[in-house]
Design an enzyme around this catalytic site. Sequence first.
Site, PDB file in Angstrom:
ATOM      1  N   HIS A 112      12.005  11.102 -10.737  1.00  0.00           N
ATOM      2  CA  HIS A 112      10.708  11.409 -10.119  1.00  0.00           C
ATOM      3  C   HIS A 112      10.606  10.569  -8.836  1.00  0.00           C
ATOM      4  CE1 HIS A 112       6.257  11.357  -9.787  1.00  0.00           C
ATOM      5  NE2 HIS A 112       6.266  12.409 -10.585  1.00  0.00           N
ATOM      6  N   ASP A 189      11.743   4.753 -17.018  1.00  0.00           N
ATOM      7  CA  ASP A 189      10.496   5.448 -16.682  1.00  0.00           C
ATOM      8  C   ASP A 189      10.137   6.275 -17.918  1.00  0.00           C
ATOM      9  OD1 ASP A 189       8.609   7.258 -15.937  1.00  0.00           O
ATOM     10  OD2 ASP A 189       9.640   7.955 -14.142  1.00  0.00           O
ATOM     11  N   GLN A 192       7.458  10.523 -19.561  1.00  0.00           N
ATOM     12  CA  GLN A 192       7.594  11.746 -20.357  1.00  0.00           C
ATOM     13  C   GLN A 192       8.157  11.471 -21.745  1.00  0.00           C
ATOM     14  OE1 GLN A 192       6.288  14.512 -19.386  1.00  0.00           O
ATOM     15  NE2 GLN A 192       5.940  14.054 -17.224  1.00  0.00           N
ATOM     16  N   LYS A 215      -0.967  10.752 -19.438  1.00  0.00           N
ATOM     17  CA  LYS A 215      -0.028  11.721 -20.026  1.00  0.00           C
ATOM     18  C   LYS A 215       0.042  11.553 -21.551  1.00  0.00           C
ATOM     19  CE  LYS A 215       2.839  11.665 -15.868  1.00  0.00           C
ATOM     20  NZ  LYS A 215       2.746  12.972 -15.210  1.00  0.00           N
ATOM     21  N   CYS A 352       7.620  16.713  -7.966  1.00  0.00           N
ATOM     22  CA  CYS A 352       7.906  15.366  -7.428  1.00  0.00           C
ATOM     23  C   CYS A 352       9.358  14.985  -7.675  1.00  0.00           C
ATOM     24  CB  CYS A 352       6.965  14.302  -8.002  1.00  0.00           C
ATOM     25  SG  CYS A 352       5.252  14.582  -7.598  1.00  0.00           S
TER      26      CYS A 352
HETATM   27  C1  LIG Z   1       8.948  11.143 -15.097  1.00  0.00           C
HETATM   28  C2  LIG Z   1       7.727  10.716 -14.355  1.00  0.00           C
HETATM   29  N1  LIG Z   1       7.723   9.520 -13.739  1.00  0.00           N
HETATM   30  C3  LIG Z   1       6.659   9.065 -13.075  1.00  0.00           C
HETATM   31  C4  LIG Z   1       5.521   9.815 -12.963  1.00  0.00           C
HETATM   32  C5  LIG Z   1       4.359   9.249 -12.200  1.00  0.00           C
HETATM   33  O1  LIG Z   1       3.267   9.073 -13.034  1.00  0.00           O
HETATM   34  P1  LIG Z   1       1.820   8.701 -12.433  1.00  0.00           P
HETATM   35  O2  LIG Z   1       1.557   9.710 -11.354  1.00  0.00           O
HETATM   36  O3  LIG Z   1       0.899   8.840 -13.586  1.00  0.00           O
HETATM   37  O4  LIG Z   1       1.905   7.310 -11.911  1.00  0.00           O
HETATM   38  C6  LIG Z   1       5.469  11.073 -13.563  1.00  0.00           C
HETATM   39  C7  LIG Z   1       4.272  11.934 -13.411  1.00  0.00           C
HETATM   40  O5  LIG Z   1       4.372  13.117 -13.207  1.00  0.00           O
HETATM   41  C8  LIG Z   1       6.597  11.528 -14.283  1.00  0.00           C
HETATM   42  O6  LIG Z   1       6.597  12.710 -14.904  1.00  0.00           O
END
Ligand SMILES: Cc1ncc(COP(=O)(O)O)c(C=O)c1O
Length: 394
Positions: A112, A189, A192, A215, A352
């Site tokens: 991401h 990270d 998910q 999430k 993203c």
């Molecule tokens: C794999 C992953 N990493 C990081 C993020 C970023 O999360 P946040 O926007 O809640 O900080 C997301 C959100 O879509 C994600 O799916």
Amino acid sequence: MNVHRHDFPGVGAWHYLDTGATAQKPQVVIDAVARAMGADYATVHRGVYQRSADMTLAFERARERVAGFIGAASANEIVFTKGATEAINLVAASWGQSLKAGDRIMLSQLEHHSNIVPWQLLRDRTGIEIDVCPLTPDGPIDLDALEALLTPAHKLVALAHVSNVLGSILGVKRAAKAAHAVGAKLLLDGCQSAPHMRLNMAELGCDFFVFSGHKLYGPTGVGVLWARGEILEAMPPYQGGGAMIDRVSFERTTYAPAPQRFEAGTPMIAEVIGLHAAIDYVEAIGMETIFAHEAALVAQTREALRSMNSITLYGPEKSAGIVSFSMQGVHPHDIGTILDEEGVAVRAGHHCCQPLMAHLGVDATARASFGLYNDVDDVAALVQGLARVKKVFG
Ligand SMILES: Cc1ncc(COP(=O)(O)O)c(C=O)c1O
């Protein structure tokens, strides 16, 4: 009908398949936030009056609850942040200060943007190098390649536990072993993975773990950085202000121990209380139960979409709650728009993950992502909606 669906006022008859972006909230979370913003509201860590002392206790109980949820050794290893993005930026800005020109960081092709850009900003400040681990043909991060690419110059391996596009699950133990074999730390990270899987930091063997509350059926504006105690304790502050200090004078300031050292300013009080309620809610159902339920929906969806011959499926069969796909000759945005007319919400776009899109040779995909409130009716509505997309576009 899924028995938990009624707990979510935002779901109703809607076929909500965008939990990967953000999860709907159960009433218990909404109530907990309302109480924290209303009858229970007061500041934390400061007031001498009873309401503030009670709120401080509730806030710190939430920290303990998060620690229990992810199997951390201590609540002191839990830093509350605005979200996963802020947590990764915190690691880059603070722990990243220990890096120097010539050091390397290993990312992967499926990350991401929030696990790419903070490291690029650090690269621009320090002169470190970034490497990219490739994927296996069906999607997961290629651990053979990871082992072959890592060198003693690598100080950090930062990888998605679960891909937000492919749903692929990282082989964490092997990734941790490979990182540690060259003296690097492993950051996961967990955006998910936290909503779908049981987590235990000691079993996983990582050094940093981040996730976002929204999430995980909790509020927006709260996330978590977990770091192994001795690593967190050695990290310098990255934002200055109230609450993160020991003593302040114009000549010299000393800092509070972790985790307060990383929580400058009045924190997100109601959001933290809401996250506690969300964790209570999912754990009452059971993370294993949630994973099995969503895995069954993923399997049904993949099977149904495979039989529609104009559809390309991305990612492995074994996915944590996510199915990405495209339809020949139809832009994913058009898929999303027509599905919306049918009462089905999916995400369409690059998610993203532009470097992953480039790797897949597309500029966007459609993505159905499942939560604990989804059921076979949602899968049926998706399939029916896609049949209409096909008809509209001939
Ligand atoms: C794999 C992953 N990493 C990081 C993020 C970023 O999360 P946040 O926007 O809640 O900080 C997301 C959100 O879509 C994600 O799916």
